[in-house]
Write a protein that holds these residues in place. Structure first.
Motif, PDB file in Angstrom:
ATOM      1  N   GLU A 144      31.803  36.286  44.653  1.00  0.00           N
ATOM      2  CA  GLU A 144      32.354  37.332  45.511  1.00  0.00           C
ATOM      3  C   GLU A 144      33.026  38.409  44.665  1.00  0.00           C
ATOM      4  O   GLU A 144      32.872  39.615  44.916  1.00  0.00           O
ATOM      5  N   LEU A 145      33.741  37.986  43.648  1.00  0.00           N
ATOM      6  CA  LEU A 145      34.432  38.943  42.774  1.00  0.00           C
ATOM      7  C   LEU A 145      33.420  39.856  42.080  1.00  0.00           C
ATOM      8  O   LEU A 145      33.607  41.079  42.012  1.00  0.00           O
ATOM      9  N   THR A 189      39.865  39.652  44.497  1.00  0.00           N
ATOM     10  CA  THR A 189      38.985  40.495  45.317  1.00  0.00           C
ATOM     11  C   THR A 189      39.803  41.552  46.060  1.00  0.00           C
ATOM     12  O   THR A 189      39.390  42.699  46.191  1.00  0.00           O
ATOM     13  N   ILE A 211      32.038  42.455  44.483  1.00  0.00           N
ATOM     14  CA  ILE A 211      33.007  43.524  44.777  1.00  0.00           C
ATOM     15  C   ILE A 211      33.176  44.448  43.577  1.00  0.00           C
ATOM     16  O   ILE A 211      33.281  45.677  43.724  1.00  0.00           O
TER      17      ILE A 211
END
Lengths: 116, 433
Positions: free
Chosen positions: A42-43, A9, A46
């Motif tokens: 989350e990756l 990230t 993003i």
């Protein structure tokens, strides 16, 4: 050429900020699952957010490779009933350019960044 | 057999390529770019109606012959050293419950070269595990539409699901969940595993994908990601699985019928080049028709330690019986004497007569300079799938004289008599319409 071997990230966000100076090349074969050893939520968020802000493509003299520093994270004492998929992966040398390609592109220096 | 040259400019080619690659994503073709190069090539291979008909017939014929070879090799201890397997693996293969109708494999792929005057020549068989299903199912349709030609793999997905579903139904115990494993270190195999699970789930067969390290033995059963599985398909080489602690309880469950191995050790044995050598060396004991078919379509293949192999060596290809992706293959004429002697000492090699196949063309794309060139002297290794004993489609790679991991994938299409003279050196029909 620059290699960011960081938490992905962070690596993606740094690469996006530098995208007007170096082509971002993401080498992140972190296979997505709802439940996995290496989470992807989350990756993915993003990646989607940063993709919309990338500058228009033009040929740049530099490339910035983003690797996943968590690819071989240890999982000691894993429970036999663990429902998570083991999506860790070993680094693959063929995913980075070989020496002949680097020389052909006149790349003479490689900067490698990783967590201490 | 010829290349259908459909592009002359980089821009046209790149636009068409992106369109095909995008269409392939639906079937998990995530590696159209691989290792910094285009694995997908639009240099399509055209086969005549007769060539494709013969390919279908030879594929089905050799599948039946391989079933015989596998059974006979397992019964003949004199042949076991030729397999270069550890003895326990041979014993487990003997005890593994065979598939119905004596099939050694449910899903395999023969690799052929078209001989200049000899028709299709079988050079290898891959069952553990055959790649190319995603390409045939996901990339081939878009390329076929461009050329307006028929595709030989139209039934591949349906046939694969039907075959697995029928096999599951024949298992004496209920199969509630099919586990499909691979390694997250290999994008290609992980994509194949996910693709197969997608096909099965879409057709009502519950399946679960995981890494090989997600397999575990619990009590009398086998689990994947903590969930009990009743059947297993691997996109993971059995010789690697052999080194995992789960291998022994997994095989025990298979032998005792508690776990259905959809691709077990018999399929791995079938892809041993020793089985091709067995067919050649026993061809006269299999009846006149089988002998004739073998002599027409299998290049002479001998165990390296056979006294006659030395004579074959100068015009032959040396292969390890368990080699993968061309890793051990070289031409006998280029092998120095000490290299040949080292292979004889090591054991586990065969010599196969080299096939004189006509060269075709491939595209050479330079994305840095944005140029496109057509390059000759490429050779088409035409894979023919066999699924449940029937022909299932094609998977062709272009490379130099030996097909390596740097080969490109090209679609294989059937040229009808009326169209075969009209497609060369023209734009795809879909673009010029």
């Amino acid at each position: 050429m620059c290699v960011l071997d960081l938490q992905p990230t962070l690596g993606v966000q740094v690469a996006a900020r530098l995208a007007d100076a170096a082509h971002p090349v993401l080498v992140l074969p972190r296979w997505p699952y709802a439940e996995a050893i290496l989470p992807t939520d989350e990756l993915l968020a993003i990646l989607i957010a940063e993709a919309s802000a990338l500058p228009s493509s033009r040929r740049l003299p530099n490339a910035l490779f983003v690797l996943d520093s968590e690819r071989s994270r240890a999982i000691p004492f894993r429970e036999p009933g663990d429902h998570r998929a083991d999506n860790r992966f070993p680094p693959a040398s063929f995913e980075l350019p070989d020496l002949a390609t680097l020389r052909a592109r006149d790349i003479r220096r490689i900067h490698h960044f990783s967590h201490a | 057999m010829r290349t259908l040259r459909a592009f002359d400019s980089y821009a046209d080619y790149d636009a068409a390529w992106r369109s095909v690659a995008s269409a392939g994503l639906r079937d998990l073709n995530l590696d159209a770019w691989a290792g910094g190069r285009r694995y997908l090539s639009l240099a399509t291979l055209g086969l005549t109606v007769d060539e494709l008909a013969q390919l279908r017939a030879v594929t089905v014929r050799f599948n039946a012959l391989l079933d015989i070879a596998v059974q006979r090799v397992l019964e003949d201890a004199d042949w076991w050293p030729a397999l270069a397997w550890p003895w326990p693996a041979i014993e487990l293969a003997r005890q593994e419950p065979p598939h119905p109708a004596g099939h050694c494999s449910l899903f395999g792929r023969f690799d052929f070269l078209l001989g200049c005057d000899a028709g299709w020549q079988v050079i290898e068989y891959n069952a553990d595990t055959p790649s190319g299903g995603r390409e045939a199912a996901g990339l081939e349709p878009a390329i076929a539409r461009m050329h307006g030609l028929r595709r030989p793999s139209a039934s591949l997905s349906r046939r694969l699901v039907t075959t697995i579903r029928e096999r599951v139904a024949q298992h004496p115990r209920p199969v509630r969940l099919v586990g499909i494993v691979s390694s997250h270190g290999w994008l290609e195999d992980m994509s194949q595993a996910t693709w197969l699970a997608y096909l099965l789930r879409r057709n009502g067969v519950p399946s679960l994908v995981g890494d090989v390290t997600d397999l575990a033995a619990r009590g009398h059963g086998v689990t994947l990601r903590g969930r009990p599985i009743d059947a297993l398909y691997r996109f993971y080489p059995v010789e690697r699985l052999y080194r995992h602690a789960v291998f022994a309880p997994l095989m025990e469950a298979a032998v005792e019928g508690r776990l259905l191995l959809l691709n077990g050790l018999r399929g791995f044995l079938a892809q041993s080049k020793a089985c091709l050598a067995w067919l050649w060396m026993h061809r006269r004991s299999l009846g006149d028709r089988a002998c004739r078919d073998i002599e027409r379509h299998l290049p002479p293949t001998l165990l390296a330690r056979d006294p006659l192999a030395t004579d074959l060596l100068p015009r032959g290809v040396v292969k390890h019986v368990n080699g993968r992706e061309g890793d051990s293959v070289l031409f006998g004429a280029t092998l120095p004497q000490h290299g040949w002697e080292a292979r004889l000492l090591e054991g586990g090699y065969v010599v196969q007569a080299a096939v004189d196949s006509p060269a075709v063309e491939d595209v050479e794309v330079d994305d840095w300079r944005r140029t496109l060139k057509w390059r000759g002297e490429r050779y088409a290794c035409v894979g023919a799938f066999v699924i449940g004993g029937r022909f299932g489609g094609c998977y062709t790679r272009l490379d130099g004289p030996i097909t390596s991991p740097r080969a490109t994938y090209v679609a294989t299409l059937e040229e009808t008599a009326t169209r075969s003279a009209s497609t060369s050196a023209r734009r795809p029909r879909s673009r010029s319409a």
